[in-house]
Write a protein that holds these residues in place. Structure first.
Motif, PDB file in Angstrom:
ATOM      1  N   GLU B  16       0.832  -1.199   0.000  1.00  0.00           N
ATOM      2  CA  GLU B  16       0.000   0.000   0.000  1.00  0.00           C
ATOM      3  C   GLU B  16       0.870   1.255   0.000  1.00  0.00           C
ATOM      4  O   GLU B  16       0.646   2.189  -0.766  1.00  0.00           O
ATOM      5  N   SER B  20       1.159   3.911  -3.072  1.00  0.00           N
ATOM      6  CA  SER B  20       0.806   5.321  -2.961  1.00  0.00           C
ATOM      7  C   SER B  20       2.026   6.194  -3.233  1.00  0.00           C
ATOM      8  O   SER B  20       1.920   7.247  -3.845  1.00  0.00           O
ATOM      9  N   LEU B  24       0.501   7.626  -6.461  1.00  0.00           N
ATOM     10  CA  LEU B  24      -0.427   8.656  -5.986  1.00  0.00           C
ATOM     11  C   LEU B  24       0.295   9.938  -5.603  1.00  0.00           C
ATOM     12  O   LEU B  24      -0.127  11.026  -5.981  1.00  0.00           O
TER      13      LEU B  24
END
Lengths: 247, 239
Positions: B16, B20, B24
């Motif tokens: 995760e 990200s 992201l």
């Protein structure tokens, strides 16, 4: 055959030389209107080469080919234009597999601007009616039997309203049971007065339909007579031998 | 049992965080998205150029083989095929960018389209030629016997049939081309591969961006294969 009529096709001393063979050796022949000329002979005798020279599918090495008053193997002849008047039917049908039967028939007349699509379609239906294949109009060639394909190939040539039709062994690639239906169509054409030149192994057809039969051997035109004499009193020993084998 | 669960939890958390960080943060996914658009632009442009060149060269070569005409053009076509197929795509790309267009200010996208288009054209030419030659000789004769000229016979009778035979090979060429554009980073284009590479240089993580890039190529190729298979099936229906 009346002597005043002018020949539609005339071959004068045709020679076709391949590197190792002389396929045509001084062949001369005239084909008059409404005549059915059958050309027979052993394989390799040059009969296919001869008929293919008449519309320049094969280019003769020497001699002249005349369509009416025009020498078609002369320089500057628009051969595509001449071929519009000389239909040809091939041993292997050569239908266009990517087109429907209807389009096979209408393609050339519409593409060449001879007929509108509506006219061509109407005529295609008429022609298909004539050979009893109207219901196959929207089929593709791959869905037809050999006999059906060849009948359609004949009709495709007819759609151009040719003045003479050349047949290059039209039944040789067919199953025996389908030979009859194709010959039947050809007989119908002969009866209707179509001028035809037919390379064939069907002696029965030649005897019954031909106005003249030509015998070729080793690239030469050996004998030429109406069917009765041709089959009844063959002159040359080579023809006698040939007939004794095929009849 | 408990330990295994803990391991998976940790793995997920790491994933995760990396996800990200790579995609992201700072909107890095845009590098991939923009790169993808560039890749698609180059590919589409090059396919069109390649088809045009390929078709032209194939017709010249086939016409020469069938009729003996167009001797000089056929010679040029042969030289073209030899040179393009005999040198690496990347070298061609670099030559076109740094030598041919060196002194002219020209859009890099155009350079890439031309370079990949010319390269693909050489391979496409041989594919199309094989297709044209594979159509039965009797089809040419049937067209000619009806009074059609060479051009009419080609466009109405030969090419449509050839297209059906070469469709799988053309699809394959398209897939090769799509993947080959991944070298356009060498002329400083921001294509999909370059996008992943930029992310890697920013995050020092190779795993995530490169796998993402590979996955996107793979999805594209699978999509293309699926389209080609469908088209083949549709064309076969008429037989």
């Amino acid at each position: 055959m009346s002597n005043e009529a002018k020949p539609i096709l005339r071959a004068v001393k045709l020679v076709k030389r391949y590197p190792n063979v002389l396929a045509l050796d001084n062949v001369s022949c005239e084909i008059f209107p409404r005549e059915v000329v059958c050309i027979v002979g052993p394989s390799g005798s040059g009969k296919s080469t001869f008929i293919r020279c008449l519309n320049l599918m094969d280019e003769p090495t020497g001699g002249e080919v005349w369509f009416k008053d025009q020498q078609i193997n002369a320089k500057g002849t628009d051969i595509n234009r001449v071929r519009q008047h000389i239909g040809m039917v091939f041993q292997h049908f050569n239908l266009f597999p990517h087109l429907t039967v209807r389009r096979n028939i209408t393609l050339a007349p519409t593409l060449l601007g001879l007929k509108s699509l509506d006219e061509a379609n109407a005529e295609a239906e008429q022609l298909l009616d004539r050979i009893g294949l109207r219901e196959k109009a929207e089929s593709y060639p791959g869905q037809l039997s050999g006999g059906q394909k060849q009948r359609i190939a004949i009709v495709r040539a007819l759609a151009m309203n040719p003045e003479v039709l050349l047949f290059d062994e039209p039944t040789s690639a067919l199953d025996p049971e389908m030979v009859g239906e194709v010959l039947q169509v050809m007989k119908g054409l002969a009866k209707a007065g179509m001028t035809m030149a037919v390379v064939t192994h069907e002696m029965g057809f030649a005897r019954e339909v031909a106005s003249r039969v030509l015998f070729m051997d080793h690239g030469r035109l050996v004998e030429e007579n109406p069917p009765q004499e041709f089959f009844g009193q063959p002159q040359s020993p080579r023809l006698k031998e040939f007939l004794s084998k095929v009849l | 049992m408990h330990e295994a669960l803990e391991w998976w939890r940790n793995a997920w958390l790491v994933f995760e965080a990396k996800f990200s960080q790579n995609f992201l943060e700072a909107n890095r996914w845009r590098l991939l998205a923009n790169g993808f658009v560039t890749t698609v632009e180059i590919t589409i442009g090059a396919v069109l150029v390649g088809l045009a060149i390929g078709f032209l060269v194939a017709v010249i070569r086939t016409t020469h083989d069938k009729t003996g005409r167009l001797k000089f053009l056929n010679f040029l076509a042969k030289v073209f095929l030899t040179v393009i197929r005999g040198t690496p795509t990347m070298v061609q790309l670099l030559i076109i960018y740094f030598v041919i267009f060196a002194s002219i200010n020209v859009d890099k996208l155009l350079v890439a389209v031309i370079a990949f288009g010319i390269n693909s054209g050489a391979y496409t030419a041989e594919i199309i030629r094989a297709g044209l030659m594979a159509v039965d000789k009797g089809q040419y004769e049937a067209g000619a016997s009806l009074g059609l000229n060479y051009y009419q016979t080609m466009t109405r009778i030969i090419v449509p049939q050839a297209f059906k035979t070469i469709l799988p090979a053309l699809g394959n060429e398209l897939i090769v081309l799509l993947k080959e554009t991944s070298i356009s980073g060498y002329i400083a284009m921001h294509d999909l591969t370059k996008g992943g590479d930029i992310i890697r240089s920013q995050t020092y993580d190779a795993f995530m961006p490169l796998l993402a890039v590979a996955a996107i190529y793979l999805i594209c190729v699978c999509g293309l294969s699926w389209c080609v298979t469908r088209m083949e099936r549709r064309l076969k229906r008429n037989e």
